[in-house]
Design a protein around this motif. Structure first.
Motif, PDB file in Angstrom:
ATOM      1  N   UNK A 100      35.455  35.230  27.460  1.00 43.17           N
ATOM      2  CA  UNK A 100      34.873  35.059  28.785  1.00 43.17           C
ATOM      3  C   UNK A 100      35.844  34.904  29.936  1.00 43.17           C
ATOM      4  N   UNK A 101      37.149  34.870  29.635  1.00 40.32           N
ATOM      5  CA  UNK A 101      38.107  34.588  30.699  1.00 40.32           C
ATOM      6  C   UNK A 101      38.088  35.643  31.793  1.00 40.32           C
ATOM      7  N   UNK A 102      37.907  36.910  31.430  1.00 39.90           N
ATOM      8  CA  UNK A 102      37.879  37.958  32.459  1.00 39.90           C
ATOM      9  C   UNK A 102      36.741  37.726  33.446  1.00 39.90           C
ATOM     10  N   UNK A 103      35.568  37.366  32.939  1.00 40.57           N
ATOM     11  CA  UNK A 103      34.411  37.137  33.808  1.00 40.57           C
ATOM     12  C   UNK A 103      34.540  35.827  34.578  1.00 40.57           C
ATOM     13  N   UNK A 104      35.161  34.819  33.962  1.00 35.04           N
ATOM     14  CA  UNK A 104      35.383  33.563  34.680  1.00 35.04           C
ATOM     15  C   UNK A 104      36.313  33.782  35.870  1.00 35.04           C
ATOM     16  N   UNK A 105      37.388  34.525  35.657  1.00 34.30           N
ATOM     17  CA  UNK A 105      38.316  34.807  36.747  1.00 34.30           C
ATOM     18  C   UNK A 105      37.624  35.598  37.853  1.00 34.30           C
ATOM     19  N   UNK A 113      44.696  37.686  45.534  1.00 38.25           N
ATOM     20  CA  UNK A 113      45.051  38.797  44.647  1.00 38.25           C
ATOM     21  C   UNK A 113      46.431  38.606  44.032  1.00 38.25           C
ATOM     22  N   UNK A 114      47.349  38.036  44.776  1.00 40.70           N
ATOM     23  CA  UNK A 114      48.708  37.869  44.268  1.00 40.70           C
ATOM     24  C   UNK A 114      48.755  36.960  43.047  1.00 40.70           C
ATOM     25  N   UNK A 115      47.876  35.960  43.000  1.00 40.55           N
ATOM     26  CA  UNK A 115      47.846  35.078  41.828  1.00 40.55           C
ATOM     27  C   UNK A 115      47.463  35.854  40.569  1.00 40.55           C
ATOM     28  N   UNK A 116      46.484  36.747  40.686  1.00 43.63           N
ATOM     29  CA  UNK A 116      46.096  37.569  39.537  1.00 43.63           C
ATOM     30  C   UNK A 116      47.229  38.502  39.138  1.00 43.63           C
ATOM     31  N   UNK A 117      47.883  39.095  40.108  1.00 44.55           N
ATOM     32  CA  UNK A 117      48.966  40.025  39.803  1.00 44.55           C
ATOM     33  C   UNK A 117      50.121  39.308  39.115  1.00 44.55           C
ATOM     34  N   UNK A 118      50.472  38.118  39.589  1.00 43.34           N
ATOM     35  CA  UNK A 118      51.546  37.354  38.938  1.00 43.34           C
ATOM     36  C   UNK A 118      51.166  37.003  37.509  1.00 43.34           C
ATOM     37  N   UNK A 129      45.884  36.375  27.675  1.00 41.86           N
ATOM     38  CA  UNK A 129      45.504  35.943  29.022  1.00 41.86           C
ATOM     39  C   UNK A 129      45.759  37.075  30.007  1.00 41.86           C
ATOM     40  N   UNK A 130      46.896  37.729  29.884  1.00 36.32           N
ATOM     41  CA  UNK A 130      47.236  38.845  30.777  1.00 36.32           C
ATOM     42  C   UNK A 130      46.216  39.973  30.643  1.00 36.32           C
ATOM     43  N   UNK A 131      45.800  40.259  29.422  1.00 36.19           N
ATOM     44  CA  UNK A 131      44.809  41.319  29.207  1.00 36.19           C
ATOM     45  C   UNK A 131      43.463  40.952  29.822  1.00 36.19           C
ATOM     46  N   UNK A 132      43.062  39.679  29.692  1.00 36.13           N
ATOM     47  CA  UNK A 132      41.814  39.233  30.314  1.00 36.13           C
ATOM     48  C   UNK A 132      41.899  39.356  31.827  1.00 36.13           C
ATOM     49  N   UNK A 133      43.066  39.053  32.386  1.00 35.09           N
ATOM     50  CA  UNK A 133      43.240  39.184  33.831  1.00 35.09           C
ATOM     51  C   UNK A 133      43.130  40.644  34.266  1.00 35.09           C
ATOM     52  N   UNK A 134      43.618  41.562  33.430  1.00 32.21           N
ATOM     53  CA  UNK A 134      43.448  42.993  33.716  1.00 32.21           C
ATOM     54  C   UNK A 134      41.962  43.343  33.802  1.00 32.21           C
ATOM     55  N   UNK A 135      41.181  42.847  32.856  1.00 31.93           N
ATOM     56  CA  UNK A 135      39.743  43.128  32.857  1.00 31.93           C
ATOM     57  C   UNK A 135      39.027  42.448  34.018  1.00 31.93           C
ATOM     58  N   UNK A 137      39.794  42.541  36.976  1.00 25.72           N
ATOM     59  CA  UNK A 137      39.741  43.506  38.083  1.00 25.72           C
ATOM     60  C   UNK A 137      38.473  44.352  37.990  1.00 25.72           C
ATOM     61  N   UNK A 138      38.022  44.638  36.767  1.00 28.60           N
ATOM     62  CA  UNK A 138      36.781  45.407  36.595  1.00 28.60           C
ATOM     63  C   UNK A 138      35.587  44.557  37.021  1.00 28.60           C
ATOM     64  N   UNK A 139      35.612  43.270  36.679  1.00 24.13           N
ATOM     65  CA  UNK A 139      34.552  42.357  37.124  1.00 24.13           C
ATOM     66  C   UNK A 139      34.505  42.336  38.651  1.00 24.13           C
TER      67      UNK A 139
END
Length: 302
Positions: A100-105, A113-118, A129-135, A137-139
């Protein structure tokens, strides 16, 4: 139910889903939000010691409830928590990292946006965690918080130098995110990643990826109606979790695989090594029997 009683019951130590406490937290939204935010800030400041010294089940309930409340003040401390090194994010949030981390983010996103990119580009952050952050962006794209062009442009920048060009699970995640968006305009970048052996073989071959990218965007979005949706109901998100049910997990039957001495191709000691066992697609059920897709479970753990 008082606020201290709600907080105590949300630790759900009994193994029973704390429905009454969740409902009470929702009913006392204005009073409970500051308590949750204090918990977030404390863990973000000292997450490493907290993860080792106690169970953090309250944190999991809090993050889903704050997502339901669309409480964007939780975004920055959540990012700091999951930026902690090694397995600490899993110690704090468990399988929520996978599930659920991708949807929580995406739901708690405050526009930074810079926080997600970092988070994505830091080699110190856990690969899952990095992969969830990539997803996430789709959310953000699905929910109208970010234009599709911005997502595609950022993914392109990752392919073209903002990700270190050496094998890691993050490359698997980047290809998966391109397929799920979908971003067929990045096919050449994806081909180069496969050519340079940045993507793990078990994650799915290039031909499979090309076929998935050829799906009609509208058709793909219908298939993913809930996969990248914002979180609006914390209770329905959590009540089905295995930790709240005592029945044994159903095992998935898979055929016996032939024994092989094959070594993964990204192992530098075996250039050109070939796979001899049947390939498991990244979208197949994981052979471990978890019920999750292979790409969300055991892929890349070995």
């Amino acid at each position: 139910m008082t606020i201290p009683e709600i907080l105590e019951q949300l630790n759900f130590k009994s193994g029973k889903f704390p429905r009454e406490a969740m409902q009470a937290a929702i009913a006392h939204r204005e009073e409970i939000i500051p308590e949750f935010l204090r918990e977030f800030e404390a863990i973000a400041a000292d997450g490493q010691n907290i993860a080792r010294s106690r169970e953090s089940t309250l944190l999991t309930a809090a993050v889903y409830l704050l997502a339901q409340f669309r409480e964007t003040r939780a975004f920055k401390p959540l990012v700091r928590m999951i930026s902690l090194p090694e397995e600490i994010p899993f110690d704090l949030l468990g399988d929520t990292i996978h599930e659920g981390l991708d949807r929580l983010l995406g739901t708690l996103y405050d526009g930074d946006l810079q926080s997600l990119e970092r988070l994505i580009e830091s080699d110190e952050t856990n690969d899952y965690v990095r992969s969830a952050a990539l997803d996430s962006f789709i959310v953000l794209e699905r929910s109208g918080q970010m234009p599709r062009e911005t997502v595609v442009d950022y993914y392109r920048k990752l392919f073209r130098g903002r990700l270190k060009r050496e094998f890691s699970h993050v490359w698997n995640g980047l290809v998966s995110s391109c397929v799920d968006l979908p971003a067929p305009e990045l096919l050449e970048e994806i081909r180069e990643a496969y050519k340079d052996e940045l993507v793990e073989w078990g994650f799915g071959g290039l031909k499979e990826t090309e076929l998935e990218l050829q799906q009609l965007p509208d058709e793909l979005r219908m298939q993913q109606e809930n996969k990248f949706a914002l979180i609006t109901d914390a209770i329905s998100e959590m009540e089905w979790w295995a930790c709240f049910h005592t029945e044994p997990r159903r095992k998935i039957k898979i055929p016996n695989l032939p024994k092989t001495n094959w070594i993964p191709r990204h192992n530098p000691s075996s250039p050109g090594a070939k796979r001899e066992s049947p390939k498991i697609s990244r979208n197949d059920p994981c052979p471990c029997g978890s019920g999750q897709k292979y790409k969300k479970c055991c892929l890349g753990k070995s």
